[in-house]
Design an enzyme around this catalytic site. Structure first.
Site, PDB file in Angstrom:
ATOM      1  N   GLU A 498       0.819  -1.233   0.000  1.00 36.27           N
ATOM      2  CA  GLU A 498       0.000   0.000   0.000  1.00 36.27           C
ATOM      3  C   GLU A 498       0.845   1.273   0.000  1.00 36.27           C
ATOM      4  O   GLU A 498       0.621   2.192   0.776  1.00 36.27           O
ATOM      5  CB  GLU A 498      -0.986  -0.012   1.186  1.00 36.27           C
TER       6      GLU A 498
HETATM    7  C1  LIG Z   1       2.859  -9.301   0.335  1.00 37.71           C
HETATM    8  C2  LIG Z   1       2.378  -8.318  -0.659  1.00 37.71           C
HETATM    9  C3  LIG Z   1       1.021  -8.113  -0.846  1.00 37.71           C
HETATM   10  C4  LIG Z   1       0.555  -7.243  -1.832  1.00 37.71           C
HETATM   11  N1  LIG Z   1      -0.783  -7.163  -2.130  1.00 37.71           N
HETATM   12  C5  LIG Z   1      -1.163  -6.487  -3.246  1.00 37.71           C
HETATM   13  C6  LIG Z   1      -2.508  -6.569  -3.733  1.00 37.71           C
HETATM   14  O1  LIG Z   1      -3.364  -7.215  -3.134  1.00 37.71           O
HETATM   15  N2  LIG Z   1      -2.808  -5.913  -4.886  1.00 37.71           N
HETATM   16  C7  LIG Z   1      -1.897  -5.178  -5.567  1.00 37.71           C
HETATM   17  O2  LIG Z   1      -2.219  -4.645  -6.611  1.00 37.71           O
HETATM   18  N3  LIG Z   1      -0.621  -5.057  -5.127  1.00 37.71           N
HETATM   19  C8  LIG Z   1      -0.234  -5.701  -3.994  1.00 37.71           C
HETATM   20  N4  LIG Z   1       1.061  -5.618  -3.550  1.00 37.71           N
HETATM   21  C9  LIG Z   1       1.983  -4.734  -4.237  1.00 37.71           C
HETATM   22  C10 LIG Z   1       2.528  -3.639  -3.391  1.00 37.71           C
HETATM   23  O3  LIG Z   1       1.578  -2.656  -3.196  1.00 37.71           O
HETATM   24  C11 LIG Z   1       3.808  -3.222  -4.132  1.00 37.71           C
HETATM   25  O4  LIG Z   1       4.758  -4.164  -3.725  1.00 37.71           O
HETATM   26  C12 LIG Z   1       4.298  -1.908  -3.862  1.00 37.71           C
HETATM   27  O5  LIG Z   1       3.566  -1.018  -4.581  1.00 37.71           O
HETATM   28  C13 LIG Z   1       5.805  -1.774  -4.182  1.00 37.71           C
HETATM   29  O6  LIG Z   1       6.175  -2.244  -5.434  1.00 37.71           O
HETATM   30  P1  LIG Z   1       7.519  -3.125  -5.577  1.00 37.71           P
HETATM   31  O7  LIG Z   1       7.524  -4.165  -4.539  1.00 37.71           O
HETATM   32  O8  LIG Z   1       7.579  -3.551  -6.971  1.00 37.71           O
HETATM   33  O9  LIG Z   1       8.702  -2.121  -5.242  1.00 37.71           O
HETATM   34  P2  LIG Z   1       9.356  -1.041  -6.219  1.00 37.71           P
HETATM   35  O10 LIG Z   1       8.323  -0.179  -6.806  1.00 37.71           O
HETATM   36  O11 LIG Z   1      10.314  -1.711  -7.112  1.00 37.71           O
HETATM   37  O12 LIG Z   1      10.149  -0.135  -5.177  1.00 37.71           O
HETATM   38  C14 LIG Z   1      11.446  -0.505  -4.682  1.00 37.71           C
HETATM   39  C15 LIG Z   1      11.906   0.576  -3.706  1.00 37.71           C
HETATM   40  O13 LIG Z   1      12.023   1.831  -4.375  1.00 37.71           O
HETATM   41  C16 LIG Z   1      11.304   2.816  -3.633  1.00 37.71           C
HETATM   42  N5  LIG Z   1      10.771   3.814  -4.560  1.00 37.71           N
HETATM   43  C17 LIG Z   1      10.074   3.605  -5.696  1.00 37.71           C
HETATM   44  N6  LIG Z   1       9.762   4.781  -6.245  1.00 37.71           N
HETATM   45  C18 LIG Z   1      10.237   5.745  -5.444  1.00 37.71           C
HETATM   46  C19 LIG Z   1      10.257   7.167  -5.483  1.00 37.71           C
HETATM   47  N7  LIG Z   1       9.713   7.850  -6.459  1.00 37.71           N
HETATM   48  N8  LIG Z   1      10.859   7.815  -4.490  1.00 37.71           N
HETATM   49  C20 LIG Z   1      11.448   7.147  -3.480  1.00 37.71           C
HETATM   50  N9  LIG Z   1      11.477   5.815  -3.399  1.00 37.71           N
HETATM   51  C21 LIG Z   1      10.890   5.129  -4.364  1.00 37.71           C
HETATM   52  C22 LIG Z   1      10.220   2.075  -2.904  1.00 37.71           C
HETATM   53  O14 LIG Z   1       9.821   2.768  -1.752  1.00 37.71           O
HETATM   54  C23 LIG Z   1      10.934   0.778  -2.560  1.00 37.71           C
HETATM   55  O15 LIG Z   1      11.655   0.955  -1.380  1.00 37.71           O
HETATM   56  C24 LIG Z   1       1.504  -6.474  -2.562  1.00 37.71           C
HETATM   57  C25 LIG Z   1       2.880  -6.639  -2.321  1.00 37.71           C
HETATM   58  C26 LIG Z   1       3.316  -7.543  -1.391  1.00 37.71           C
HETATM   59  C27 LIG Z   1       4.794  -7.717  -1.207  1.00 37.71           C
END
Ligand SMILES: Cc1cc2nc3c(=O)[nH]c(=O)nc-3n(C[C@H](O)[C@H](O)[C@H](O)COP(=O)(O)OP(=O)(O)OC[C@H]3O[C@@H](n4cnc5c(N)ncnc54)[C@H](O)[C@@H]3O)c2cc1C
Length: 822
Positions: A498
């Site tokens: 989230e």
């Molecule tokens: C267990 C689990 C349950 C989930 N459930 C759902 C669900 O039900 N439905 C759904 O749609 N999604 C779901 N998600 C997705 C979740 O919301 C995403 O994992 C989240 O949006 C982060 O994406 P990512 O893991 O690809 O990280 P990335 O986007 O690759 O980010 C990697 C890092 O970069 C940082 N970062 C990225 N952009 C910026 C910026 N502009 N400035 C500073 N820092 C930045 C992030 O904070 C993070 O630390 C789930 C994820 C997990 C792990």
């Protein structure tokens, strides 16, 4: 000399008017009167009056002001204003602001804070917590869930469906429970105290997902079909936004749909061909209906004259031909249902779009609006319960566990870690309660939800680390009696979902907060985007001059409050909490000033200067969290016993706000501005201190001693002392051990021996032999010994028990046996 004194008087008059935010007319009139007095006494001559009139007349006559000042400034503003994508604009427009806007604006009205109603449970909600929630918790065994099954049992799923756990947000007319946000938060907290898997599985359908989206945007037909099915658990929903290529940058999802005609149930209908590849989707492996976000394209213009319609949300039954679903991810040993889903060219009718074809392209707005509510409930509630559970269990364990002949919780080093957990528990509960309370008042708090999501999940992660340190090996060795390790392992899940935390802190809190909470910036932006130039100038004029007056006022307020240490500023109480209100007055003014300075000097670049934005967001967050602590203290009747917890939370937060401000000045891109303003805000240096050792000692004492303050700390947790509830058993052990301590002293005194506080059954025998205790008292000592041993012991297992692949193990053992036999 006369001239100097008069200039000083004029400055004081301006300062007072600015401090109290006088209107331009009052400002002009007051300065005119001061000048007239100066003329009467002597030092003010014709030149001063000419300068005054040259400034005052254009400023006060709207026509001249707009022509000479506003119009050119609007031109400059249009050139430097930040560029915004349509998804950013929609994110900023979505949701509402609440108390955080008052904190942002430099002059909080504390009475307003204390007048917000106290969130309360209805009789029905309380009965649900006392009945079905406790019955459910008695049914579950977290070790069985996390280790043996990697899932809930079928009976537990059925119970969840039958009792409406998945339907807390669904309206009664569709068969749901229609609970308040506060009640949902209490249910989730209680579930988390025993099983994170359970609270995650219950939290998701009640948060951002098909249920929430349908209630807000669904057509009547969709509502009547799906909501009763979701309420009864006949359908299990999930919501799929995240793709491998689009995580944090969810607006850039590559998943798409093409509007076209196709065959559907034997007829040709207007529909879409959908292609998606999603991952991390909670509940996807068991979902029967998939909420799907994708970008809708209409190349043949079958819906209108736009080809790219934008992000759209639809509900796709999981048994639709072509939908791939059912595989699982394995999130950090907290195995709630989570997995990927794909579809390639899956044809569905247009009325699968949530809200029907008219909502094509409205998906992003729908998501951000619903997220601002859901994000304030699920993760903050689950994380708050995690911190509270850590506080209760660590307090109890630290009192029971002895080393060097004393309870470890009496050692100063351990007290430091404990105080962080206890103080954070009080604060987390305060801010979650206040935030969910705002939802029950009708708010969609986009800034607050980002603040609580980020800070409460971060505090939870720290509390888990601290609790682990205090427990030592007891926390590390996993098994049915370990109440800590799964929370410790799973903490990063809350950090990532989230809105990943780094992004939330650096971009979202202040990025949205600055524009949403500022009294004039949004109006300026809207005016600048207005294509009707006349209307734009009038609107910009109003916003701009309001903004200038606001900035001048904030400068004088900051100067005065910082110079005097806010000693004369207002606080609603004159007790030990007064100083916190006063310091918040000061930081609130400084935040308002620095916001304008940052926006004015960096312009659109502020968006890219994430660390500047993060620090401004930290100040706003600390003000919000501190005000929630003071509200909780007030709402709970200003209990003197709770003061150490209040002091710890306020002092820790305010020291963090001070540090954020100081680092902001040290790293401010315009060095001159940074150095000068640092002198204004910190004329006497950094005067605020973190909580003292004495306060931390008092917090640690509360955590280890059954009392009302401790009970309030553990409010809404499931602490029943039952066999399959390890955290409840530690609570019971605390009571047992404390009951035994005076008897132990009695026996050792009679025996004239310094005995160690273990083998209490032998102490009981000795007491009986010396005839200093009764048989009933001997029983208390024996019970305490059993509880003590159960608390300090850890689980161990048969040699092969922990291997997941038992078949592999068996075949290897057979081969080894053959080799040995040969
Ligand atoms: C267990 C689990 C349950 C989930 N459930 C759902 C669900 O039900 N439905 C759904 O749609 N999604 C779901 N998600 C997705 C979740 O919301 C995403 O994992 C989240 O949006 C982060 O994406 P990512 O893991 O690809 O990280 P990335 O986007 O690759 O980010 C990697 C890092 O970069 C940082 N970062 C990225 N952009 C910026 C910026 N502009 N400035 C500073 N820092 C930045 C992030 O904070 C993070 O630390 C789930 C994820 C997990 C792990």
């Amino acid at each position: 000399m006369e001239g100097f004194v008069f200039s000083l008087i004029l400055l004081v008059v301006i300062g007072i008017l600015a401090y109290y935010r006088a209107s331009l007319t009052l400002f002009t009139a007051a300065i005119a009167v001061t000048l007239a007095a100066g003329t009467f006494v002597g030092p003010v001559g014709l030149v001063s009056w000419i300068v005054f009139l040259l400034i005052a007349l254009p400023l006060n006559i709207a026509f001249i002001r707009q022509r000479l000042i506003t119009q050119p400034l609007l031109g400059v503003y249009r050139k430097i204003m930040p560029e915004m994508s349509s998804t950013e604009k929609e994110a900023i427009d979505a949701g509402t602001t609440w108390w955080e806007a008052d904190l942002f604006r430099g002059n909080p009205d504390w009475q307003k804070l204390h007048n917000f109603p106290i969130p309360r449970l209805s009789a029905e909600e309380q009965a649900f917590l006392d009945g079905p929630v406790e019955e459910l918790l008695d049914m579950v065994d977290d070790w069985e869930i996390t280790h043996d099954r990697a899932d809930l049992s079928p009976e537990v799923y059925q119970y969840l469906k039958d009792k409406g756990f998945f339907a807390m947000i669904i309206k009664k007319k569709y068969g749901g429970l229609e609970f308040s946000a506060y009640a949902q938060s209490c249910v989730l907290q209680k579930l988390t105290s025993k099983s994170m898997v359970l609270s995650s599985i219950v939290g998701v359908p009640n948060s951002l997902g098909p249920g929430e989206l349908l209630q807000h945007y669904g057509t009547d037909e969709q509502k009547n079909h799906y909501l009763p099915r979701l309420a009864k658990g006949l359908d299990v929903p999930c919501f799929a936004l995240t793709s491998p290529e689009a995580g944090s940058d969810a607006g850039s999802i590559p998943d798409f749909g093409i509007v076209c005609k196709g065959q559907w149930q034997g007829k040709e209908v207007l529909g879409m061909r959908l292609t998606w590849n999603k991952r991390y989707i909670t509940l996807a492996p068991i979902a029967t209906v998939l909420g799907l976000a994708f970008k809708l394209q209409d190349p043949d213009k079958l819906l209108g004259d736009k080809e790219d319609l934008g992000i759209t949300c639809a509900l796709i039954p999981a048994d639709t031909p072509g939908v791939k679903i059912g595989r699982r991810h394995f999130p950090l040993n907290v195995p709630f249902q989570n997995g990927p889903t794909q579809g390639n060219d899956v044809f569905v009718p247009l009325d699968y779009i949530i809200g029907g074809a008219k909502m094509a392209g409205q998906g992003w707005r729908m998501l951000v609006e619903c997220l601002s509510v859901g994000r304030a409930i699920t993760l903050p509630s689950n994380s708050t319960a995690g911190i509270k559970a850590a506080a209760m269990s660590t307090g109890a364990y630290a009192r029971i566990r002895r080393q060097f002949k004393i309870p470890i919780g009496k050692m100063e080093g351990v007290e430091e870690a404990m105080a962080r957990i206890g103080g954070s528990a009080y604060m987390a509960c305060a801010s979650t309660t206040m935030s969910v309370g705002s939802i029950d008042l009708g708010e969609k708090p986009s800034v607050i939800s980002a603040i609580t999501k980020y800070h409460i999940t971060e505090r939870m992660r720290l509390a888990m680390i601290d609790a682990m340190d205090v427990h030592g090996g007891k926390g590390i060795c996993m098994g049915p009696n370990n109440y800590l390790a799964r929370g410790y392992q799973g903490a990063p899940v809350a950090i990532t979902v989230e809105g990943a935390n780094i992004l939330t802190r650096n971009m979202i809190i202040y990025g949205q907060g600055a524009i949403r909470c500022h009294p004039y910036v949004l109006a300026e932006l809207q005016a600048a985007y207005n294509e009707d130039n006349r209307a734009a100038v009038t609107a910009f004029d109003k916003a701009l001059f309001g903004h200038i007056g606001f900035a001048i006022s904030n400068f004088f307020r900051t100067f005065w409050l910082s110079f005097t240490g806010a000693a004369f500023s207002s606080a609603p109480y004159s007790d030990a909490t007064a100083k916190y209100y006063k310091q918040m007055n000061r930081f609130s003014a400084a935040l308002a000033l620095m916001s304008d300075v940052a926006m004015g000097t960096l312009g659109g670049d502020l968006k890219r200067r994430e660390r500047i934005s993060a620090r401004l967001g930290d100040i706003l967050s600390m003000l919000y969290l501190t005000s929630s602590v003071l509200k909780r203290f007030q709402d709970e009747g200003r209990q003197p016993q709770d003061l150490p917890l209040v002091q710890w939370a306020c002092e820790d937060n305010l020291a963090k706000a001070q540090l954020a401000l100081d680092e902001l000045f040290d790293n401010f891109p315009n060095r001159l501005v940074g150095v000068v303003l640092k002198r204004v805000v910190f004329p006497w240096g950094r005067t605020l201190r973190r909580p003292s050792d004495k306060v931390e000692h008092q917090v640690a004492r509360i955590m280890q001693t059954p009392c009302e303050a401790r009970s309030r700390l553990g409010h809404h947790l499931y602490l029943a002392g039952k066999d399959n509830n390890p955290i409840g058993m530690v609570e019971q052990a605390l009571r047992d051990v404390l009951a035994a301590e005076p008897l132990f002293d009695k026996v050792t005194e009679a025996a004239k021996k310094r005995l160690p506080f273990f083998r209490l059954n032998e102490v009981a025998d000795l007491g009986l032999e010396l005839k200093v205790i009764s048989e009933q008292e001997a029983q208390i000592l024996r019970k305490a010994e059993a509880s003590r041993l159960r608390t300090i012991n850890v689980d161990d297992f048969d040699f092969n028990y922990l291997a997941a692949d038992k078949a592999l193990l068996a075949s290897e053992q057979q081969s080894a046996a053959k080799v040995n036999a040969a």
